[in-house]
Write an enzyme that holds these catalytic residues in place. Structure first.
Site, PDB file in Angstrom:
ATOM      1  CB  ILE A 119      -2.793  -6.770   0.713  1.00 16.04           C
ATOM      2  CG1 ILE A 119      -2.173  -7.203   2.044  1.00 16.04           C
ATOM      3  CG2 ILE A 119      -4.299  -6.516   0.852  1.00 16.04           C
ATOM      4  CD1 ILE A 119      -2.199  -6.147   3.121  1.00 16.04           C
ATOM      5  N   GLY A 125      -0.202   5.178  -1.377  1.00 16.89           N
ATOM      6  CA  GLY A 125      -1.258   5.990  -0.779  1.00 16.89           C
ATOM      7  C   GLY A 125      -0.742   7.264  -0.124  1.00 16.89           C
ATOM      8  CB  ILE A 136      -2.267  11.690   8.143  1.00 18.81           C
ATOM      9  CG1 ILE A 136      -2.154  10.587   9.211  1.00 18.81           C
ATOM     10  CG2 ILE A 136      -0.893  12.157   7.677  1.00 18.81           C
ATOM     11  CD1 ILE A 136      -1.501  11.005  10.522  1.00 18.81           C
ATOM     12  CG  ASP A 179      -0.601   0.677  -3.811  1.00 23.59           C
ATOM     13  OD1 ASP A 179      -0.458   1.377  -2.791  1.00 23.59           O
ATOM     14  OD2 ASP A 179      -1.726   0.444  -4.314  1.00 23.59           O
ATOM     15  CE1 TYR A 224      -9.340   2.524   8.039  1.00 20.90           C
ATOM     16  CE2 TYR A 224     -10.208   4.266   9.434  1.00 20.90           C
ATOM     17  CZ  TYR A 224      -9.144   3.676   8.786  1.00 20.90           C
ATOM     18  OH  TYR A 224      -7.894   4.240   8.883  1.00 20.90           O
ATOM     19  CE  LYS A 230      -7.019   0.822   9.976  1.00 21.48           C
ATOM     20  NZ  LYS A 230      -5.736   0.303   9.458  1.00 21.48           N
ATOM     21  N   GLY A 272       0.840  -1.212   0.000  1.00 19.47           N
ATOM     22  CA  GLY A 272       0.000   0.000   0.000  1.00 19.47           C
ATOM     23  C   GLY A 272       0.866   1.248   0.000  1.00 19.47           C
TER      24      GLY A 272
HETATM   25  P1  NAD Z   1      -4.610   5.448   1.396  1.00 19.01           P
HETATM   26  O1  NAD Z   1      -5.991   5.062   1.095  1.00 19.01           O
HETATM   27  O2  NAD Z   1      -4.137   6.792   0.987  1.00 19.01           O
HETATM   28  O3  NAD Z   1      -3.605   4.377   0.806  1.00 19.01           O
HETATM   29  C1  NAD Z   1      -3.838   3.011   0.894  1.00 19.01           C
HETATM   30  C2  NAD Z   1      -3.091   2.330  -0.233  1.00 19.01           C
HETATM   31  O4  NAD Z   1      -3.455   0.957  -0.173  1.00 19.01           O
HETATM   32  C3  NAD Z   1      -3.499   2.860  -1.619  1.00 19.01           C
HETATM   33  O5  NAD Z   1      -2.351   3.201  -2.352  1.00 19.01           O
HETATM   34  C4  NAD Z   1      -4.225   1.683  -2.250  1.00 19.01           C
HETATM   35  O6  NAD Z   1      -4.001   1.562  -3.655  1.00 19.01           O
HETATM   36  C5  NAD Z   1      -3.618   0.512  -1.488  1.00 19.01           C
HETATM   37  N1  NAD Z   1      -4.499  -0.657  -1.504  1.00 19.01           N
HETATM   38  C6  NAD Z   1      -5.837  -0.714  -1.405  1.00 19.01           C
HETATM   39  N2  NAD Z   1      -6.263  -1.973  -1.553  1.00 19.01           N
HETATM   40  C7  NAD Z   1      -5.158  -2.728  -1.722  1.00 19.01           C
HETATM   41  C8  NAD Z   1      -4.941  -4.107  -1.920  1.00 19.01           C
HETATM   42  N3  NAD Z   1      -5.959  -4.963  -2.022  1.00 19.01           N
HETATM   43  N4  NAD Z   1      -3.664  -4.539  -2.032  1.00 19.01           N
HETATM   44  C9  NAD Z   1      -2.615  -3.683  -1.984  1.00 19.01           C
HETATM   45  N5  NAD Z   1      -2.768  -2.362  -1.825  1.00 19.01           N
HETATM   46  C10 NAD Z   1      -4.015  -1.892  -1.682  1.00 19.01           C
HETATM   47  O7  NAD Z   1      -4.388   5.235   2.964  1.00 19.01           O
HETATM   48  P2  NAD Z   1      -3.337   5.939   3.912  1.00 19.01           P
HETATM   49  O8  NAD Z   1      -3.960   7.168   4.434  1.00 19.01           O
HETATM   50  O9  NAD Z   1      -2.012   6.000   3.275  1.00 19.01           O
HETATM   51  O10 NAD Z   1      -3.358   4.897   5.117  1.00 19.01           O
HETATM   52  C11 NAD Z   1      -2.299   3.998   5.395  1.00 19.01           C
HETATM   53  C12 NAD Z   1      -2.617   3.317   6.713  1.00 19.01           C
HETATM   54  O11 NAD Z   1      -2.737   4.300   7.744  1.00 19.01           O
HETATM   55  C13 NAD Z   1      -3.958   2.554   6.720  1.00 19.01           C
HETATM   56  O12 NAD Z   1      -3.849   1.429   7.537  1.00 19.01           O
HETATM   57  C14 NAD Z   1      -4.913   3.544   7.365  1.00 19.01           C
HETATM   58  O13 NAD Z   1      -5.985   2.885   7.974  1.00 19.01           O
HETATM   59  C15 NAD Z   1      -3.997   4.192   8.373  1.00 19.01           C
HETATM   60  N6  NAD Z   1      -4.473   5.504   8.801  1.00 19.01           N
HETATM   61  C16 NAD Z   1      -4.438   6.568   7.956  1.00 19.01           C
HETATM   62  C17 NAD Z   1      -4.897   7.806   8.402  1.00 19.01           C
HETATM   63  C18 NAD Z   1      -4.879   9.026   7.532  1.00 19.01           C
HETATM   64  O14 NAD Z   1      -5.429  10.071   7.936  1.00 19.01           O
HETATM   65  N7  NAD Z   1      -4.273   8.974   6.336  1.00 19.01           N
HETATM   66  C19 NAD Z   1      -5.381   7.947   9.713  1.00 19.01           C
HETATM   67  C20 NAD Z   1      -5.441   6.824  10.522  1.00 19.01           C
HETATM   68  C21 NAD Z   1      -4.952   5.609  10.072  1.00 19.01           C
HETATM   69  C1  AKB Z   2     -10.238   8.296   7.971  1.00 21.41           C
HETATM   70  O1  AKB Z   2     -10.761   9.412   8.119  1.00 21.41           O
HETATM   71  O2  AKB Z   2     -10.850   7.271   7.670  1.00 21.41           O
HETATM   72  C2  AKB Z   2      -8.759   8.186   8.255  1.00 21.41           C
HETATM   73  C3  AKB Z   2      -8.551   7.808   9.676  1.00 21.41           C
HETATM   74  C4  AKB Z   2      -8.630   8.841  10.718  1.00 21.41           C
HETATM   75  O3  AKB Z   2      -8.347   6.661   9.961  1.00 21.41           O
HETATM   76  N1  AKB Z   2      -8.122   9.414   7.904  1.00 21.41           N
END
Ligand code: NAD
Ligand code: AKB
Length: 320
Positions: A54, A11, A173, A34, A143, A147, A8
């Protein structure tokens, strides 16, 4: 860890975190992957890149064997808002994907798995302010359900198999490299882009909505610090609360107005309001501070200043 597979990696977080991991472990030792068809040039040119779903365990096995992978950073996920549109897909990617990662790591006796959690693990019964590390975890989104289950699963692999599994409950983030991937906190990023591009923004949550947030440089630091922390000193594993700042949309808009005085925001709350209302307003991250020295650097105004500087430069070049 000698060789790390980032799943991933294209992302919002992965597109920046992978490059930082490469700076520490070496470009050739960090394999980006990815399922997406258009990863950034930076990601592809700075080190190995492999296409990986994945859910495809044999392909994961192939990559792990080919590169002699001994650590996985799992960033593949379906986030909260998209997860509510397709809950079964969220369950599949977030849970079956995680099981593939943990089983692969266990079978190959890997040194570490990092798999993030989220403030989405909390729910309506959780204390809203200064949410403790140990508290009620009854989320109302798919979601969030994945988690909580992911945290429990990670901790299970630590206790049952002695696998080193680590994770943080990231807040929303905020970043300027890759747009967020369909979460509830996406508004806190979009507001900066629209302020720079149009001088106005229509927000999908109310102006008094307050959530915990973190600027990407702090997110990268937290992740890298936890990855490098001494495992024997950790009392928690897959579920560290981490905090940096909390603000309402109105406070964020006021912060932007210090640099773009005429900036206007209108409010049209949609289904994401209920999700935001179910999450904490602020987080107690004392366990992360005590166990691995976590300390954020950015507050709201420092973040706003930097976000606007970067986005104005991108806008001037026609990149956004
Ligand atoms: P994102 O959605 O921007 O990126 C996720 C990536 O996973 C994407 O590039 C997507 O193509 C890839 N993906 C989706 N399905 C897939 C699959 N089947 N196989 C392989 N890749 C796949 O998410 P992010 O914001 O970069 O989040 C990364 C991690 O951080 C996640 O676990 C998310 O829950 C966690 N998180 C993010 C935030 C935030 O605000 N960004 C907040 C809390 C937690
Ligand atoms: C969402 O809003 O789903 C994410 C997170 C806080 O996990 N940015």
């Amino acid at each position: 860890m000698k060789r790390i597979l980032v799943i991933g990696s294209a992302g919002q977080i992965g597109s920046e975190l992978t490059l930082e991991i490469r700076k520490i472990w070496g470009n050739e030792n960090v394999i980006a992957s990815d399922v997406c068809s258009n990863p950034s040039q930076k990601l592809q040119e700075s080190g190995p890149y492999e296409s990986l779903n994945i859910l495809d365990r044999p392909r994961m096995e192939e990559i792990v064997r080919h590169y002699a992978i001994d650590g996985i950073v799992n960033l593949a996920a379906i986030l909260s808002a998209n997860g509510e549109k397709n809950p079964l897909k969220a369950w599949d990617v977030n849970m079956n994907g995680l099981i593939n990662v943990l089983e692969c790591a266990r079978e190959h006796k890997m040194s570490q798995v990092l798999t993030p959690s989220s403030i989405a693990a909390f729910g309506p019964g959780t204390p809203l302010n200064n949410t403790p590390q140990e508290t009620v975890l009854r989320p109302t989104t798919m979601y969030g359900v994945t988690k909580v289950a992911g945290e429990l699963l990670g901790n299970y692999y630590v206790q049952k198999f002695g696998l080193d599994v680590r994770g943080l409950r990231y807040p929303g983030i905020i970043s300027n490299e890759t747009l967020p991937g369909g979460g509830t906190t996406d508004y806190a990023v979009a507001i900066y882009y629209d302020a720079v591009k149009y001088g106005k923004y229509t927000c999908f949550v109310r102006e008094d909505t307050m959530l915990p947030m973190m600027y990407m440089p702090d997110c990268l630091k937290a992740t890298l610090d936890l990855m490098q922390a001494d495992f024997s000193k950790l009392k928690h594993h897959g579920d560290f609360n981490v905090a940096a700042m909390s603000f309402t949309v109105k406070e964020q808009a006021d912060s932007i107005r210090k640099y773009i005085p005429g900036f206007e925001v209108t409010y049209e709350p949609d289904y994401r309001q209920a999700i935001a209302d179910s999450w904490p307003r602020s987080i107690d991250d004392s366990a992360a501070r005590e166990e691995w020295g976590w300390k954020p650097a950015y507050d709201l105004d420092a973040m706003t200043q930097d976000m606007l500087k970067v986005l104005k430069a991108k806008h001037a070049k026609g990149l956004i």
